[in-house]
Design an enzyme around this catalytic site. Structure first.
Site, short mmCIF file in Angstrom:
data_model
loop_
_atom_site.label_atom_id
_atom_site.label_comp_id
_atom_site.label_asym_id
_atom_site.label_seq_id
_atom_site.Cartn_x
_atom_site.Cartn_y
_atom_site.Cartn_z
N CYS A 162 11.79 -8.46 -2.28
CA CYS A 162 10.65 -7.70 -1.76
C CYS A 162 11.19 -6.38 -1.22
O CYS A 162 11.99 -6.36 -0.29
CB CYS A 162 9.93 -8.48 -0.65
SG CYS A 162 8.68 -7.48 0.18
N CYS A 170 10.65 -5.75 2.51
CA CYS A 170 11.57 -6.57 3.32
C CYS A 170 12.93 -5.91 3.38
O CYS A 170 13.55 -5.83 4.45
CB CYS A 170 11.71 -7.98 2.75
SG CYS A 170 10.37 -9.11 3.20
N ASP A 230 5.80 7.57 3.05
CA ASP A 230 5.50 7.10 1.69
C ASP A 230 6.27 7.95 0.68
O ASP A 230 6.40 9.17 0.82
CB ASP A 230 3.98 7.18 1.43
CG ASP A 230 3.56 6.38 0.21
OD1 ASP A 230 2.89 5.37 0.39
OD2 ASP A 230 3.92 6.79 -0.92
N HIS A 264 8.02 -11.00 6.38
CA HIS A 264 7.25 -10.92 5.14
C HIS A 264 5.90 -11.59 5.30
O HIS A 264 5.81 -12.81 5.48
CB HIS A 264 8.00 -11.56 3.96
CG HIS A 264 7.25 -11.39 2.68
ND1 HIS A 264 7.35 -10.26 1.90
CD2 HIS A 264 6.33 -12.20 2.06
CE1 HIS A 264 6.55 -10.38 0.85
NE2 HIS A 264 5.92 -11.55 0.93
N ASN A 283 -4.71 -1.76 1.50
CA ASN A 283 -5.14 -2.28 0.21
C ASN A 283 -4.77 -3.75 0.17
O ASN A 283 -3.60 -4.10 0.34
CB ASN A 283 -4.43 -1.52 -0.93
CG ASN A 283 -4.83 -0.06 -0.97
OD1 ASN A 283 -5.94 0.30 -0.60
ND2 ASN A 283 -3.92 0.79 -1.41
N GLY A 316 -6.39 -2.97 -4.77
CA GLY A 316 -5.47 -1.92 -5.21
C GLY A 316 -4.08 -2.05 -4.62
O GLY A 316 -3.32 -1.08 -4.59
N HIS A 344 3.70 -6.81 0.18
CA HIS A 344 4.19 -6.97 1.55
C HIS A 344 3.21 -6.15 2.39
O HIS A 344 3.05 -4.94 2.14
CB HIS A 344 5.63 -6.45 1.67
CG HIS A 344 6.22 -6.54 3.04
ND1 HIS A 344 7.40 -7.24 3.31
CD2 HIS A 344 5.83 -6.02 4.23
CE1 HIS A 344 7.68 -7.14 4.60
NE2 HIS A 344 6.74 -6.39 5.18
N HIS A 365 1.11 -3.76 4.37
CA HIS A 365 1.41 -2.41 4.86
C HIS A 365 0.11 -1.65 5.09
O HIS A 365 -0.87 -1.86 4.39
CB HIS A 365 2.31 -1.64 3.87
CG HIS A 365 1.78 -1.59 2.46
ND1 HIS A 365 1.91 -2.64 1.59
CD2 HIS A 365 1.10 -0.62 1.80
CE1 HIS A 365 1.36 -2.31 0.43
NE2 HIS A 365 0.84 -1.10 0.54
N HIS A 408 -1.37 2.21 5.39
CA HIS A 408 -1.15 3.63 5.16
C HIS A 408 -1.76 4.39 6.34
O HIS A 408 -2.92 4.15 6.71
CB HIS A 408 -1.88 4.09 3.89
CG HIS A 408 -1.45 3.41 2.62
ND1 HIS A 408 -0.68 4.04 1.66
CD2 HIS A 408 -1.68 2.15 2.15
CE1 HIS A 408 -0.47 3.20 0.64
NE2 HIS A 408 -1.07 2.05 0.91
P1 AMP Z 1 -0.31 0.00 -2.15
O1 AMP Z 1 -0.99 0.46 -3.39
O2 AMP Z 1 -1.21 -0.04 -0.96
O3 AMP Z 1 0.46 -1.27 -2.36
O4 AMP Z 1 0.73 1.16 -1.79
C1 AMP Z 1 2.09 1.10 -2.04
C2 AMP Z 1 2.67 2.41 -1.57
O5 AMP Z 1 4.07 2.26 -1.44
C3 AMP Z 1 2.44 3.59 -2.50
O6 AMP Z 1 1.75 4.62 -1.78
C4 AMP Z 1 3.84 4.03 -2.90
O7 AMP Z 1 3.96 5.41 -3.01
C5 AMP Z 1 4.68 3.47 -1.77
N1 AMP Z 1 6.07 3.17 -2.07
C6 AMP Z 1 6.55 2.43 -3.11
N2 AMP Z 1 7.88 2.31 -3.02
C7 AMP Z 1 8.26 2.96 -1.90
C8 AMP Z 1 9.52 3.19 -1.26
N3 AMP Z 1 10.67 2.72 -1.75
N4 AMP Z 1 9.54 3.91 -0.11
C9 AMP Z 1 8.38 4.40 0.40
N5 AMP Z 1 7.17 4.21 -0.16
C10 AMP Z 1 7.11 3.51 -1.29
ZN ZN Z 2 8.44 -8.55 2.12
#
Ligand code: AMP
Ligand code: ZN
Length: 117
Positions: A4, A7, A31, A47, A88, A94, A99, A101, A103
Site C-alpha cells: 500500500c 502505508c 498531492d 491502514h 473519494n 472515484g 488507503h 485519505h 484531499h
Molecule cells: P483518489 O482518487 O481520491 O484515490 O486520489 C488519489 C490521489 O493520490 C490523487 O490525487 C493522486 O494524485 C495522489 N497520489 C498518488 N500517488 C501519490 C504519491 N506517491 N504521492 C502523493 N500523491 C499521490
Molecule cells: Zn495503507
C-alpha cells in the site's frame, strides 16, 4: 498493509512530495498531481481502506485526521479564506488509492458546484 503506497509513505519507507504535517496518527503531504495551488492529502498512519471502513475501533484516526486538516489549513495559509475537503470512497466515489485519505484543496476560489462528472 503490504504494497500500500500510502502505508509506505506514512512509515517513511518511500519518499514523497513535501510533508506538510505529521503526528503519531496522521501524515499530510502534497498531492503528486495538485489540482489547486494547495492540494494536500491527509492519511491515517494505520491502514484503513476507505471511509466506509471507519468504525468504533479505529474512529480515533478520523478525529485525528479532522484535527490535522485544521492544522494543514493554518500551515498552508488557506484557513482564512477557506478550502474544500474531499473524500473519494470506493469505486463509484472515484477512489484510486485504497488507503483512506482526505484531499484538502484551496489557495484559490473554488466553484461552488460539486463535480459529479
Ligand atoms: P483518489 O482518487 O481520491 O484515490 O486520489 C488519489 C490521489 O493520490 C490523487 O490525487 C493522486 O494524485 C495522489 N497520489 C498518488 N500517488 C501519490 C504519491 N506517491 N504521492 C502523493 N500523491 C499521490
Ligand atoms: Zn495503507
Amino acid at each position: 498493509m503490504e504494497d500500500c503506497i500510502f502505508c509506505k509513505i506514512a512509515k517513511h519507507e518511500i519518499p514523497t512530495e513535501k510533508i506538510v504535517y505529521e503526528d503519531g496518527y496522521v501524515m499530510a503531504f502534497n498531492d503528486l498531481n495538485p489540482e489547486a495551488p494547495v492540494h494536500v492529502l491527509v492519511v491515517p498512519k494505520m491502514h484503513i481502506s476507505n471511509f466506509d471502513d471507519v468504525d468504533e475501533e479505529n474512529f480515533v484516526y478520523l478525529e485525528k485526521i479532522m484535527k490535522a486538516i485544521k492544522e494543514v489549513g493554518k500551515i498552508t495559509g488557506i484557513s482564512e479564506k477557506g478550502y474544500r475537503i474531499i473524500n473519494n470512497c470506493k469505486e463509484y466515489g472515484g477512489q484510486a488509492i485504497n488507503h483512506l485519505h482526505f484531499h484538502v484543496i484551496g489557495g484559490t476560489k473554488l466553484s461552488s458546484k460539486i463535480n459529479v462528472g
